[in-house]
Design a protein around this motif. Structure first.
Motif, short mmCIF file in Angstrom:
data_model
loop_
_atom_site.label_atom_id
_atom_site.label_comp_id
_atom_site.label_asym_id
_atom_site.label_seq_id
_atom_site.Cartn_x
_atom_site.Cartn_y
_atom_site.Cartn_z
N ALA A 1 0.84 -1.21 0.00
CA ALA A 1 0.00 0.00 0.00
C ALA A 1 0.87 1.25 0.00
CB ALA A 1 -0.93 -0.01 1.21
N ILE A 2 1.85 1.29 0.89
CA ILE A 2 2.71 2.48 0.99
C ILE A 2 3.57 2.63 -0.26
CG2 ILE A 2 4.64 3.50 2.26
CD1 ILE A 2 3.42 2.23 4.81
N GLY A 3 4.11 1.53 -0.76
CA GLY A 3 4.94 1.58 -1.97
C GLY A 3 4.16 2.08 -3.18
N SER A 4 2.95 1.55 -3.36
CA SER A 4 2.10 1.99 -4.48
C SER A 4 1.78 3.47 -4.35
CB SER A 4 0.79 1.19 -4.51
OG SER A 4 1.03 -0.19 -4.60
N ALA A 5 1.47 3.90 -3.12
CA ALA A 5 1.15 5.31 -2.89
C ALA A 5 2.35 6.20 -3.21
CB ALA A 5 0.73 5.52 -1.43
N GLU A 6 3.55 5.75 -2.87
CA GLU A 6 4.74 6.55 -3.15
C GLU A 6 5.02 6.64 -4.65
OE1 GLU A 6 7.68 4.70 -0.63
OE2 GLU A 6 7.24 6.08 1.04
N GLY A 7 4.75 5.56 -5.38
CA GLY A 7 4.91 5.60 -6.83
C GLY A 7 3.95 6.58 -7.48
N ILE A 8 2.68 6.53 -7.08
CA ILE A 8 1.67 7.44 -7.64
C ILE A 8 1.96 8.88 -7.22
CG2 ILE A 8 -0.79 8.00 -7.69
CD1 ILE A 8 -1.26 4.95 -7.05
N SER A 9 2.40 9.07 -5.97
CA SER A 9 2.75 10.41 -5.50
C SER A 9 3.88 11.01 -6.33
CB SER A 9 3.15 10.36 -4.03
OG SER A 9 3.48 11.64 -3.55
N TYR A 10 4.84 10.19 -6.72
CA TYR A 10 5.93 10.66 -7.58
C TYR A 10 5.37 11.18 -8.91
CZ TYR A 10 9.94 10.59 -10.72
OH TYR A 10 10.89 10.93 -11.65
N LEU A 11 4.45 10.42 -9.50
CA LEU A 11 3.84 10.85 -10.78
C LEU A 11 3.14 12.19 -10.63
CD1 LEU A 11 2.23 7.48 -11.98
CD2 LEU A 11 4.36 8.49 -12.78
N HIS A 12 2.41 12.35 -9.53
CA HIS A 12 1.59 13.55 -9.33
C HIS A 12 2.41 14.79 -8.97
CE1 HIS A 12 -2.34 11.18 -8.28
NE2 HIS A 12 -1.88 10.92 -9.49
N HIS A 13 3.47 14.61 -8.18
CA HIS A 13 4.12 15.77 -7.56
C HIS A 13 5.60 15.95 -7.90
CE1 HIS A 13 0.53 16.49 -5.15
NE2 HIS A 13 0.48 15.19 -4.96
N HIS A 14 6.22 14.96 -8.50
CA HIS A 14 7.66 15.07 -8.75
C HIS A 14 8.05 14.89 -10.22
CE1 HIS A 14 8.38 15.29 -4.46
NE2 HIS A 14 7.61 14.22 -4.30
N ALA A 15 7.20 14.21 -10.99
CA ALA A 15 7.48 14.09 -12.43
C ALA A 15 7.26 15.44 -13.09
CB ALA A 15 6.58 13.04 -13.05
N THR A 16 8.00 15.70 -14.16
CA THR A 16 7.87 16.97 -14.89
C THR A 16 7.59 16.68 -16.37
OG1 THR A 16 9.45 18.00 -13.38
CG2 THR A 16 8.96 19.17 -15.42
N PHE B 1 -2.70 4.60 -20.58
CA PHE B 1 -3.78 5.58 -20.50
C PHE B 1 -3.34 6.88 -19.82
CE2 PHE B 1 -7.23 2.02 -20.29
CZ PHE B 1 -7.02 1.77 -21.63
N ALA B 2 -2.08 6.97 -19.45
CA ALA B 2 -1.60 8.11 -18.65
C ALA B 2 -1.71 9.42 -19.43
CB ALA B 2 -0.17 7.87 -18.21
N LYS B 3 -1.84 10.51 -18.66
CA LYS B 3 -1.92 11.85 -19.23
C LYS B 3 -0.90 12.76 -18.57
CE LYS B 3 -5.33 12.32 -22.27
NZ LYS B 3 -5.13 12.95 -23.59
N LEU B 4 -0.23 13.57 -19.39
CA LEU B 4 0.66 14.60 -18.87
C LEU B 4 -0.16 15.85 -18.57
CD1 LEU B 4 3.59 14.20 -21.44
CD2 LEU B 4 3.37 13.14 -19.20
N ILE B 5 0.05 16.44 -17.40
CA ILE B 5 -0.72 17.61 -16.98
C ILE B 5 0.13 18.87 -17.14
CG2 ILE B 5 -1.95 18.72 -15.07
CD1 ILE B 5 -3.23 16.18 -16.08
N PRO B 6 -0.29 19.81 -17.97
CA PRO B 6 0.47 21.05 -18.14
C PRO B 6 0.59 21.82 -16.83
CG PRO B 6 -1.24 20.82 -19.83
CD PRO B 6 -1.50 19.77 -18.80
N ASP B 7 1.66 22.56 -16.67
CA ASP B 7 1.84 23.38 -15.47
C ASP B 7 0.67 24.33 -15.29
OD1 ASP B 7 4.24 22.20 -14.94
OD2 ASP B 7 5.47 23.79 -15.82
N GLY B 8 0.16 24.39 -14.08
CA GLY B 8 -0.94 25.30 -13.76
C GLY B 8 -2.32 24.75 -14.01
N ALA B 9 -2.43 23.62 -14.71
CA ALA B 9 -3.75 23.05 -15.00
C ALA B 9 -4.24 22.25 -13.80
CB ALA B 9 -3.67 22.15 -16.23
N THR B 10 -5.52 22.38 -13.48
CA THR B 10 -6.09 21.61 -12.38
C THR B 10 -6.60 20.26 -12.84
OG1 THR B 10 -8.25 22.64 -12.74
CG2 THR B 10 -6.79 23.68 -11.12
N HIS B 11 -6.97 20.18 -14.14
CA HIS B 11 -7.44 18.91 -14.68
C HIS B 11 -7.38 18.99 -16.21
CE1 HIS B 11 -11.11 21.39 -14.94
NE2 HIS B 11 -11.39 20.64 -15.98
#
Length: 426
Positions: free
Chosen positions: A144-159, A187-197
């Motif tokens: 659970a923690i490992g999966s959460a850390e992987g997803i957190s990286y995608l959301h907050h640390h990937a550029t 199915f992944a999507k790249l989120i532009p800077d400043g976009a909420t969705h």
């Protein structure tokens, strides 16, 4: 060609990064992968999905690989292939499946990964490994923690930031030490800077889709948080996201779990295969975190860093706030009209076998939202119900391909239902 034009961006980016770090992936030849997989022999097949098949292979140096082979070439498949390769080439984290390389020759599209000897989380919860009971409580918490850390990286640390859009148990792979590796970025999507969705066509797996994404096509990091909540609840309880309770009716895992959590009956939620061998405080923490992640209102869901902090038990204050959240208070007795609506339309996901469509009904609080497949018009209609007196107030029509209700949806505008007794502003 779609892949060639899109992937050149990755190559250019890689040239800039080359001085900083050495590439860890390469281009494979088709001949090399045919040799590694015994010409994609059936005995080497690890699994199969809508995209194609995954094969086990062994390279000349003895290293084991998994090769994902697209079933049929098309522009759409080529785009998904390009997206997955691009994203895998961008990210590097201990809880994200690493890219070994790819092959694009003629109409063959193959992605090469490290082989995960313990296969997927789904195989241990529901598949052929489930009888072996290899997932003790400690392993489940680590997954659970490992999966959460992987997803957190995608959301907050990937550029730029990345939304996975298909977080589920079969996309969490387990290495030889049962460490989680989040996989499948098609199915992944790249989120532009400043976009909420981003507003996009709906893709994903029924049971894991956040309501606002399934209904409106609004994809954000919060959608992955919702899917992770379902995954987390699945991990703790051993139940599938959708449980068949009769030949025509399915119930969501949250509809089953939330009332028990409100009554603090956490032991009744624990996977029977654990045989009572779990930490009670950790179980309570996992259950409550999973349910708040799967909240129907996206603004009420935590971020993935918050999820990690809660799962690790690092903030007693935050967990106390979560424990006392209004969603976990015993529900008040509902009015008779509300009960009749909920019982008839909101508690279950029903399956219409005779037309090979899904009739999905889902409670989202107040108002209730139903999603109904209309076979005559080949549309998926979302209907807003405002209990207790009003019936159908507004309807939104989704154009849907024949193979899936939540396949690729084209959205029309909201329409007032002519049969509605009240017409409020939506």
């Amino acid at each position: 060609m779609v892949f060639a034009s899109m992937f050149c961006c990755v190559k250019n980016s890689d040239r800039k990064e080359k001085g900083k770090k050495q590439l860890t992936w390469r281009i494979f030849s088709l001949k090399e992968l045919q040799s590694a997989t015994n010409n994609f022999n059936y005995d080497n097949k690890l699994g199969e999905g809508g995209f194609g098949s995954v094969y086990w292979g062994q390279l000349w140096d003895g290293s084991q690989i998994a090769v994902k082979r697209l079933k049929v070439w098309s522009n759409k498949a080529d785009m998904e292939f390009a997206v997955e390769v691009e994203i895998l080439a961008r990210v590097r984290h201990k809880n994200l499946l690493s890219l070994r390389g790819y092959c694009a020759e003629g109409q063959e599209r193959l992605i090469v990964y490290d082989y995960m000897p313990n296969l997927s989380l789904s195989s241990h919860l529901h598949g052929h490994h489930s009888a072996e009971c290899l997932l003790d409580w400690k392993r489940r918490v680590n997954i659970a923690i490992g999966s959460a850390e992987g997803i957190s990286y995608l959301h907050h640390h990937a550029t730029p930031h990345i939304i996975h859009r298909d977080v589920k148990a079969s996309n969490v792979l387990l290495d030889s030490d049962f460490q989680a590796q989040v996989a499948d970025f098609g199915f992944a999507k790249l989120i532009p800077d400043g976009a909420t969705h981003v507003t996009t066509r709906v893709k994903g797996t029924l049971g894991y889709l956040a309501p606002e994404y399934a209904m409106l096509g609004k994809a954000s990091e919060s959608c992955d948080v919702y899917s992770f909540g379902i995954l987390l609840l699945e991990l703790a309880t051993g139940k599938k996201p959708l449980e068949k309770i009769s030949s025509t009716v399915k119930r969501t895992i949250t509809d089953w779990a939330l009332p028990l959590a409100c009554e603090r009956k956490f032991s009744e939620l624990a996977d029977p295969k654990l045989d009572g061998k779990y930490d009670e405080e950790e179980l309570k923490r996992v259950i409550l975190v999973s349910l708040v992640c799967a909240h129907t209102q996206p603004e009420r869901r935590p971020t993935m860093p918050d999820v990690i902090e809660l799962l690790k038990g690092e903030s007693k204050e935050k967990f106390s706030e979560l424990e006392n959240d209004e969603m976990f208070k015993a529900p008040q007795a509902a009015a008779a009209d509300e009960i009749s609506i909920a019982e008839s339309s909101s508690d279950f996901i029903s399956e219409e076998k005779d037309i090979n469509r899904e009739l999905i009904t889902r409670s989202t609080g107040n108002p209730f939202i139903r999603v109904v497949m209309n076979d005559a018009t080949n549309c998926c209609e979302s209907i807003v119900l405002r209990p207790p007196k009003s019936l159908c107030l507004y309807r939104r029509v989704y154009r849907v391909p024949s193979e899936s209700v939540f396949g690729i949806c084209q959205f029309s505008t909201w329409e007032a239902d002519p049969d509605a007794s009240v017409m409020p502003v939506c």
